[in-house]
Write a protein that holds these residues in place. Structure first.
Motif, mmCIF file in Angstrom:
data_model
loop_
_atom_site.group_PDB
_atom_site.id
_atom_site.type_symbol
_atom_site.label_atom_id
_atom_site.label_comp_id
_atom_site.label_asym_id
_atom_site.label_seq_id
_atom_site.Cartn_x
_atom_site.Cartn_y
_atom_site.Cartn_z
ATOM 1 N N VAL A 7 1.109 -1.335 0.002
ATOM 2 C CA VAL A 7 0.160 0.108 -0.228
ATOM 3 C C VAL A 7 1.152 1.367 -0.381
ATOM 4 O O VAL A 7 1.990 1.489 0.148
ATOM 5 C CB VAL A 7 -0.946 0.045 1.089
ATOM 6 N N CYS A 9 1.274 5.437 -0.058
ATOM 7 C CA CYS A 9 0.334 6.548 0.800
ATOM 8 C C CYS A 9 0.382 7.730 0.849
ATOM 9 O O CYS A 9 2.602 7.193 0.530
ATOM 10 C CB CYS A 9 -0.165 6.392 2.396
ATOM 11 N N GLU A 14 -3.059 9.269 6.324
ATOM 12 C CA GLU A 14 -3.146 8.308 5.832
ATOM 13 C C GLU A 14 -2.893 7.154 5.219
ATOM 14 O O GLU A 14 -3.466 6.000 5.897
ATOM 15 C CB GLU A 14 -2.815 8.403 4.191
ATOM 16 N N VAL A 18 -5.029 3.462 7.050
ATOM 17 C CA VAL A 18 -5.587 2.409 6.563
ATOM 18 C C VAL A 18 -4.899 1.331 7.653
ATOM 19 O O VAL A 18 -5.255 -0.101 7.325
ATOM 20 C CB VAL A 18 -4.085 1.931 5.488
ATOM 21 N N VAL A 57 -3.467 4.548 -1.871
ATOM 22 C CA VAL A 57 -4.972 4.504 -0.681
ATOM 23 C C VAL A 57 -4.297 6.675 -0.220
ATOM 24 O O VAL A 57 -3.285 6.673 -0.459
ATOM 25 C CB VAL A 57 -4.826 3.924 0.140
ATOM 26 N N ILE A 191 -7.281 3.765 -4.618
ATOM 27 C CA ILE A 191 -8.518 4.066 -3.995
ATOM 28 C C ILE A 191 -8.143 5.784 -3.667
ATOM 29 O O ILE A 191 -7.390 5.776 -3.148
ATOM 30 C CB ILE A 191 -8.948 3.252 -3.076
ATOM 31 N N ARG A 192 -8.861 6.373 -3.840
ATOM 32 C CA ARG A 192 -8.787 7.795 -3.556
ATOM 33 C C ARG A 192 -10.169 8.631 -2.895
ATOM 34 O O ARG A 192 -11.178 8.623 -3.491
ATOM 35 C CB ARG A 192 -8.598 8.760 -4.828
ATOM 36 N N LEU A 249 -12.575 7.180 3.928
ATOM 37 C CA LEU A 249 -11.635 6.149 3.945
ATOM 38 C C LEU A 249 -11.598 5.432 4.984
ATOM 39 O O LEU A 249 -11.543 3.738 4.763
ATOM 40 C CB LEU A 249 -9.795 6.648 3.700
ATOM 41 N N LEU A 253 -12.324 1.581 3.429
ATOM 42 C CA LEU A 253 -11.253 0.807 3.438
ATOM 43 C C LEU A 253 -11.389 -0.822 3.569
ATOM 44 O O LEU A 253 -10.707 -1.152 3.171
ATOM 45 C CB LEU A 253 -9.760 0.985 3.600
#
Length: 266
Positions: A7, A9, A14, A18, A57, A191-192, A249, A253
């Motif tokens: 992932v 970020c 952020e 996650v 993300v 994914i935003r 998020l 998520l």
């Protein structure tokens, strides 16, 4: 060695979302400091470590005037500053669309995953397609993102990116992560969540708010705003926008990554 998803970020905040929302035993997170070159480097390292996929993300700036803070974008493609186009993995896209059936349906899953290598500059048809399709039940938008190497701080530039490229949102790390994934042959997805909308420019005090390690320079930003107190209302709006994006998020998520874990056998 157990499989995992890499992932990427841009910000430590952020990454914290996650970590709090997703099974940490199945992911490895890298923070780029909102820098595409660093995102590419981290994604390359994660691919070399055996990542099953690379997922970008975080929050994004809105380019489509119809989007509001907190809206979620699933990136079908990422268009880089140099015109390169990176496609998200079609089977991961299909898995998300199948789990949330609506107007936009993807191809059925079969065969191996296709990471979607970089393509040529988008043509008129691609730009029109990039404007996005909404999954009615989930509320997600499946659309193109623009990957910027510099901060997009004005509404004029946002409007130009939207009309010239058809991208719905912009961020500063997805294209770097996508480039590394394409070179490694790894599946990629972005994914935003929308923070600042298309009609809002970033206040000058916020332009240097992100440190290279992905932390936020809160004190420096406040000092910059004190030199021009008229910026405080805009900073407050930006804070509220970012909070709305972060809330989305946190909400989405977990379910989204469960779909990814299942389809990547993680």
């Amino acid at each position: 060695m157990p499989s995992f998803i890499g992932v990427i970020c841009g910000l430590k905040s952020e990454a914290a979302v996650v970590s709090a929302s997703v099974d940490q035993s199945k992911i490895r997170i890298g923070v780029s400091g909102a820098n595409a070159a660093r995102a590419e480097e981290i994604a390359k390292e994660l691919c070399e470590q055996g990542a099953s996929a690379i997922i970008s993300v975080g929050v994004s700036g809105g380019l489509d005037p119809a989007l509001k803070p907190g809206d979620l974008i699933i990136g079908e493609t990422v268009i880089a500053d140099d015109g390169s186009v990176y496609a998200s993995d079609r089977y991961l896209m299909a898995a998300i669309q199948s789990a949330h059936p609506g107007e936009s349906r993807g191809p059925e899953k079969s065969g191996r995953m296709d990471p979607g290598p970089a393509a040529k500059r988008p043509n008129q048809k691609q730009r029109a397609f990039a404007r996005g399709r909404r999954d009615v039940r989930s509320g997600y938008r499946f659309a193109s993102l623009f990957g910027a190497d510099e901060i997009i701080d004005s509404t004029t530039i946002k409007s130009a990116l939207y009309h010239n490229h058809g991208c719905l949102a912009v961020d500063m790390e997805s294209h770097g992560a996508a480039r590394a994934a394409a070179r490694a042959g790894a599946p990629f997805l972005a994914i935003r969540a929308i923070a600042d909308p298309a009609d809002r420019a970033l206040p000058k005090a916020a332009l240097n708010a992100v440190a290279s390690d992905g932390s936020t320079r809160v004190l420096q930003t406040l000092v910059a705003a004190l030199r021009d107190p008229k910026q405080f209302p805009e900073l407050m709006k930006l804070g509220a926008d970012s909070a709305a994006a972060t809330k989305t998020l946190r909400r989405d998520l977990g379910p989204l990554f469960e779909i990814l874990f299942k389809n990547l056998d993680v």
